[in-house]
Motif scaffolding. Structure first.
Motif, short mmCIF file in Angstrom:
data_model
loop_
_atom_site.label_atom_id
_atom_site.label_comp_id
_atom_site.label_asym_id
_atom_site.label_seq_id
_atom_site.Cartn_x
_atom_site.Cartn_y
_atom_site.Cartn_z
N HIS A 50 0.84 -1.20 0.00
CA HIS A 50 0.00 0.00 0.00
C HIS A 50 0.87 1.25 0.00
CE1 HIS A 50 -2.45 3.20 1.87
NE2 HIS A 50 -3.38 2.71 1.06
N SER A 51 1.96 1.24 0.74
CA SER A 51 2.86 2.40 0.77
C SER A 51 3.52 2.62 -0.59
CB SER A 51 3.92 2.22 1.85
OG SER A 51 3.33 2.17 3.12
N GLY A 80 -5.16 -1.20 1.10
CA GLY A 80 -5.56 -0.31 2.18
C GLY A 80 -6.50 -0.99 3.16
N ALA A 81 -7.40 -1.82 2.64
CA ALA A 81 -8.32 -2.56 3.53
C ALA A 81 -7.54 -3.52 4.42
CB ALA A 81 -9.36 -3.30 2.70
N PHE A 82 -6.58 -4.25 3.83
CA PHE A 82 -5.76 -5.15 4.62
C PHE A 82 -4.89 -4.39 5.62
CE2 PHE A 82 -6.52 -8.28 1.16
CZ PHE A 82 -7.04 -9.29 1.94
N ALA A 83 -4.40 -3.22 5.20
CA ALA A 83 -3.60 -2.39 6.11
C ALA A 83 -4.44 -1.93 7.30
CB ALA A 83 -3.02 -1.19 5.36
N LEU A 84 -5.71 -1.59 7.04
CA LEU A 84 -6.60 -1.20 8.13
C LEU A 84 -6.87 -2.36 9.08
CD1 LEU A 84 -9.16 1.11 6.30
CD2 LEU A 84 -7.40 1.79 7.94
N ASN A 149 -2.41 7.16 7.11
CA ASN A 149 -1.92 7.06 5.74
C ASN A 149 -2.96 6.44 4.82
OD1 ASN A 149 0.23 7.31 3.76
ND2 ASN A 149 0.28 5.08 3.83
N THR A 150 -3.65 5.42 5.30
CA THR A 150 -4.64 4.75 4.47
C THR A 150 -5.79 5.68 4.13
OG1 THR A 150 -4.05 2.64 5.51
CG2 THR A 150 -6.12 2.73 4.32
N PHE A 151 -6.31 6.39 5.10
CA PHE A 151 -7.42 7.30 4.81
C PHE A 151 -6.97 8.47 3.93
CE2 PHE A 151 -9.57 5.30 8.53
CZ PHE A 151 -10.63 4.79 7.80
N LEU A 152 -5.76 8.95 4.12
CA LEU A 152 -5.26 10.00 3.23
C LEU A 152 -5.09 9.48 1.81
CD1 LEU A 152 -2.70 11.86 5.51
CD2 LEU A 152 -4.79 12.80 4.53
N SER A 153 -4.63 8.24 1.66
CA SER A 153 -4.49 7.68 0.31
C SER A 153 -5.86 7.52 -0.35
CB SER A 153 -3.76 6.34 0.35
OG SER A 153 -4.54 5.33 0.92
N PHE A 154 -6.86 7.11 0.42
CA PHE A 154 -8.21 7.01 -0.15
C PHE A 154 -8.71 8.39 -0.59
CE2 PHE A 154 -9.33 3.07 2.64
CZ PHE A 154 -8.52 2.28 1.85
#
Length: 175
Positions: A50-51, A80-84, A149-154
């Motif tokens: 994801h990064s 991102g879902a797996f990262a969450l 980071n995940t929400f910012l990427s979304f």
């Protein structure tokens, strides 16, 4: 660059560094025969991927001439879902250790019974407690950084998708 884009870039770099480090540690553990780390290897690998995909998104947002592969937006959502999920596991673990701190410390102290007498002299309950607090604090912060980071990427992925529909999306302007 907006403040949120700077945060996005910083969190991506930090997550890439730490997830890469933990990924290598888990790979070495897996090579030693500990198959039980496979689930965490997959989840921390998702944070790593994801990064990397977030870096491609950032490059595309900074330079319109750089386009994303067709699979990158979907990959950002899936990884991102797996990262969450991994971040959730980290935060729940931190909460449980904090909520049951005395029980966890007592159990860890029992585990220390396997050490030699020389090692027992160096590891006191205070040292064990402070080390555990630092580790739990680090993993709690790491989990929060993954979520951020995940929400910012979304958010920036949606801006990237919508930039064809609008006249011009500028990452330098606050929205």
């Amino acid at each position: 660059m907006t403040f949120s884009f700077k945060i996005f870039r910083a969190l991506t770099s930090i997550n890439l560094f730490f997830s890469g480090f933990f990924l290598m540690m888990l790979l070495m553990t897996l090579l030693s025969g500990a198959v039980q780390v496979l689930a965490f290897l997959i989840l921390i690998g998702a944070v790593f991927i994801h990064s990397i995909l977030s870096l491609y998104l950032q490059k595309s947002l900074m330079d319109k001439s750089i386009s994303l592969k067709e699979s990158t937006p979907t990959g950002i959502w899936i990884m991102g879902a797996f990262a969450l999920i991994y971040a959730g596991i980290l935060l729940v673990t931190c909460y449980v250790v904090i909520a049951y701190h005395d029980t966890v410390m007592a159990e860890m102290w029992k585990q220390m019974g396997q050490l030699t007498e020389e090692q027992k002299k160096q590891i006191t309950p205070a040292v064990l407690n402070s080390t555990m607090n630092v580790i739990i604090g680090f993993f709690g912060i790491f989990g929060l950084m993954i979520i951020g980071n995940t929400f910012l990427s979304f958010n920036f992925l949606n801006k990237w998708k919508n930039r064809d529909n609008t006249t011009d999306i500028d990452i330098n302007l606050e929205s």
